[in-house]
Design a protein around this motif. Structure first.
Motif, mmCIF file in Angstrom:
data_model
loop_
_atom_site.group_PDB
_atom_site.id
_atom_site.type_symbol
_atom_site.label_atom_id
_atom_site.label_comp_id
_atom_site.label_asym_id
_atom_site.label_seq_id
_atom_site.Cartn_x
_atom_site.Cartn_y
_atom_site.Cartn_z
ATOM 1 N N HIS A 10 4.428 -5.117 9.487
ATOM 2 C CA HIS A 10 3.753 -3.827 9.495
ATOM 3 C C HIS A 10 2.723 -3.821 8.355
ATOM 4 C CE1 HIS A 10 3.256 0.462 9.951
ATOM 5 N NE2 HIS A 10 3.394 0.580 8.642
ATOM 6 N N VAL A 11 1.481 -3.489 8.698
ATOM 7 C CA VAL A 11 0.439 -3.517 7.665
ATOM 8 C C VAL A 11 -0.111 -2.116 7.432
ATOM 9 C CG1 VAL A 11 -1.824 -4.424 7.010
ATOM 10 C CG2 VAL A 11 -0.201 -5.899 8.228
ATOM 11 N N GLU A 12 -0.045 -1.707 6.186
ATOM 12 C CA GLU A 12 -0.582 -0.402 5.798
ATOM 13 C C GLU A 12 -1.644 -0.680 4.729
ATOM 14 O OE1 GLU A 12 1.211 3.167 3.210
ATOM 15 O OE2 GLU A 12 2.681 2.106 4.474
ATOM 16 N N LYS A 13 -2.897 -0.435 5.086
ATOM 17 C CA LYS A 13 -3.970 -0.811 4.151
ATOM 18 C C LYS A 13 -4.201 0.246 3.076
ATOM 19 C CE LYS A 13 -6.919 -3.842 6.823
ATOM 20 N NZ LYS A 13 -8.261 -4.059 7.366
ATOM 21 N N ALA A 15 -6.289 2.730 0.887
ATOM 22 C CA ALA A 15 -7.439 3.554 1.265
ATOM 23 C C ALA A 15 -8.717 3.052 0.595
ATOM 24 C CB ALA A 15 -7.175 5.005 0.888
ATOM 25 N N HIS A 36 -2.583 -4.865 -2.701
ATOM 26 C CA HIS A 36 -1.438 -4.791 -1.780
ATOM 27 C C HIS A 36 -0.235 -5.588 -2.281
ATOM 28 C CE1 HIS A 36 -4.987 -3.904 0.733
ATOM 29 N NE2 HIS A 36 -4.168 -3.032 1.316
ATOM 30 N N ASN A 49 12.170 -5.273 8.256
ATOM 31 C CA ASN A 49 11.063 -4.414 7.786
ATOM 32 C C ASN A 49 9.989 -5.159 6.983
ATOM 33 O OD1 ASN A 49 12.844 -2.418 8.702
ATOM 34 N ND2 ASN A 49 13.593 -1.973 6.626
ATOM 35 N N THR A 51 6.697 -5.770 5.520
ATOM 36 C CA THR A 51 5.597 -4.796 5.397
ATOM 37 C C THR A 51 4.616 -5.233 4.328
ATOM 38 O OG1 THR A 51 7.202 -3.050 5.873
ATOM 39 C CG2 THR A 51 5.099 -2.342 4.955
ATOM 40 N N LYS A 53 1.813 -3.392 2.127
ATOM 41 C CA LYS A 53 1.408 -2.008 1.863
ATOM 42 C C LYS A 53 0.687 -1.929 0.523
ATOM 43 C CE LYS A 53 5.887 -0.642 -0.042
ATOM 44 N NZ LYS A 53 7.065 0.190 0.196
#
Ligand code: PLP
Length: 355
Positions: A10-13, A15, A36, A49, A51, A53
């Motif tokens: 799961h990749v959450e960049k 902002a 990150h 999970n 990830t 992030k």
């Protein structure tokens, strides 16, 4: 090299990037981190999970086991960028194998190769602008595992986090290094976990190292805990002695961290035609060699600086200085290894790993 891959990271960049706030020409080692981080959890008997992030604080229960019983292990490796903007790692399989050995010794779960490599690849793809070109520039990579289960019962945890954070680094110059040879304190004992890259091995060194600093040394060279007669390693580096034209370093044992740089120095030195002996080495032999001028160099090996020349040493109140050489083995070998790391030379050992 092909690796089994995981598809479900799961990749959450982030902002925005913080890269413009960083002065890449004035970096203090290990103090600035990229945008990150990679994180995954061990729960119910399996890793899950995965990830990537934005770099951020962790929230842990105050009773989390890592704070009380020290189940914490880590790795240190680097990514390099060549003149064609390709990114390389140096012998990452060694780090993967070693973190699992460290985990096993601390009764922590081992984890799958795919999490290590795909996690790293996904993370470095996002943060690749932080890997600067130029001989000596790199991105220091710090994977680590901590016990997160809450409760202060003294037993191995059933929940962990594996995290990778990254910090841009410049060519590492540790300043002038003189070392004290330990005659009282020890870093590791036979049957202990000195061979693991465990947080606790560092905690136990800080106090005796501070005492050595008060005497004017920067680091300690540890000796065997039973007799203090045999040289083992420095706190963050393995150690080499050049006696006449021969390099000597002690064998790996359960008291000594099996350094990737150490192995590479041994192979590279042999390839350069330098005689290398891997055998126990006594403090007495090194002092005698210093007295009769056959001791030419001492240097440490480790990922951060590749090779750190040691200018002098002390033992039980006496001090010796090493000669200044025009072309020491330390800089010759360091340069050869760095040329492989930065894709400037043929890699006949198969050490480079293209990301
Ligand atoms: C990390 C470390 C080294 C150096 O290992 P490399 O794989 O060469 O970076 C040496 N000694 C200790 C105690 C270490 O923690």
């Amino acid at each position: 090299m092909t690796k089994e891959t995981i598809q479900d990271i799961h990749v959450e960049k982030a902002a925005s990037t913080r890269i413009n706030e960083v002065d890449f020409n004035n970096l203090t080692f290990g103090s600035v981190f990229t945008d990150h981080m990679f994180e995954c959890d061990f729960k119910d008997g399996e890793w899950k999970n995965p990830t990537v992030k934005p770099y951020q604080p962790l929230t842990l229960d105050p009773s989390a086991r890592v704070f009380h019983y020290g189940q914490a292990v880590f790795e240190g490796m680097k990514a390099y960028r060549d003149d064609n903007d390709e990114t390389w790692l140096f012998r990452p399989d060694e780090n993967f194998n070693r973190i699992n050995k460290s985990c096993a010794r601390l009764a922590m779960p081992e984890f799958p190769e795919s999490y290590f490599f795909d996690g790293l690849k996904t993370l470095l793809d996002l943060d690749k602008d932080w890997i600067k070109k130029g001989f000596g520039n790199s991105l220091y990579i710090r994977p680590f595992v901590i016990a997160t289960q809450s409760g202060v019962m003294a037993s191995p945890a059933n929940a962990y986090k594996f995290i990778i954070i990254c910090s841009p680094a410049q060519s590492y110059y540790g300043g002038e290094v003189r070392v004290k040879i330990a005659d009282h304190y020890s870093r590791a004992a036979s049957g202990g976990f000195g061979y693991a890259k465990a947080a606790g091995n560092y905690a136990g060194q800080f106090y005796p190292t501070n005492l050595a600093k008060e005497e004017g040394f920067q680091q300690v060279i540890w000796t065997d805990a039973n007799t203090h007669e045999y040289l083992e390693e420095a706190g963050t580096m393995n150690i080499f002695f050049r006696i006449n034209d021969k390099l000597v370093t002690c064998p790996i044992s359960d008291c000594i961290l099996d350094g990737v740089t150490r192995k590479s120095v041994i192979d590279m030195a042999k390839d350069m035609g330098i005689e290398v002996e891997v055998r126990p080495i006594k403090v007495k032999e090194v002092i005698e060699a210093a007295e009769n001028d056959s001791l030419k160099e001492i240097f440490g090996s480790g990922t951060a600086a590749v090779i750190t020349p040691i200018l002098g040493f002390g033992y039980k109140g006496d001090k010796w200085e090493l000669p200044k050489l025009d072309s020491p083995y330390a800089s010759q070998i360091k340069n050869k290894i760095m040329e492989i790391q930065y894709n400037k030379a043929e890699d006949k050992f198969g050490w480079r790993y293209k990301l």
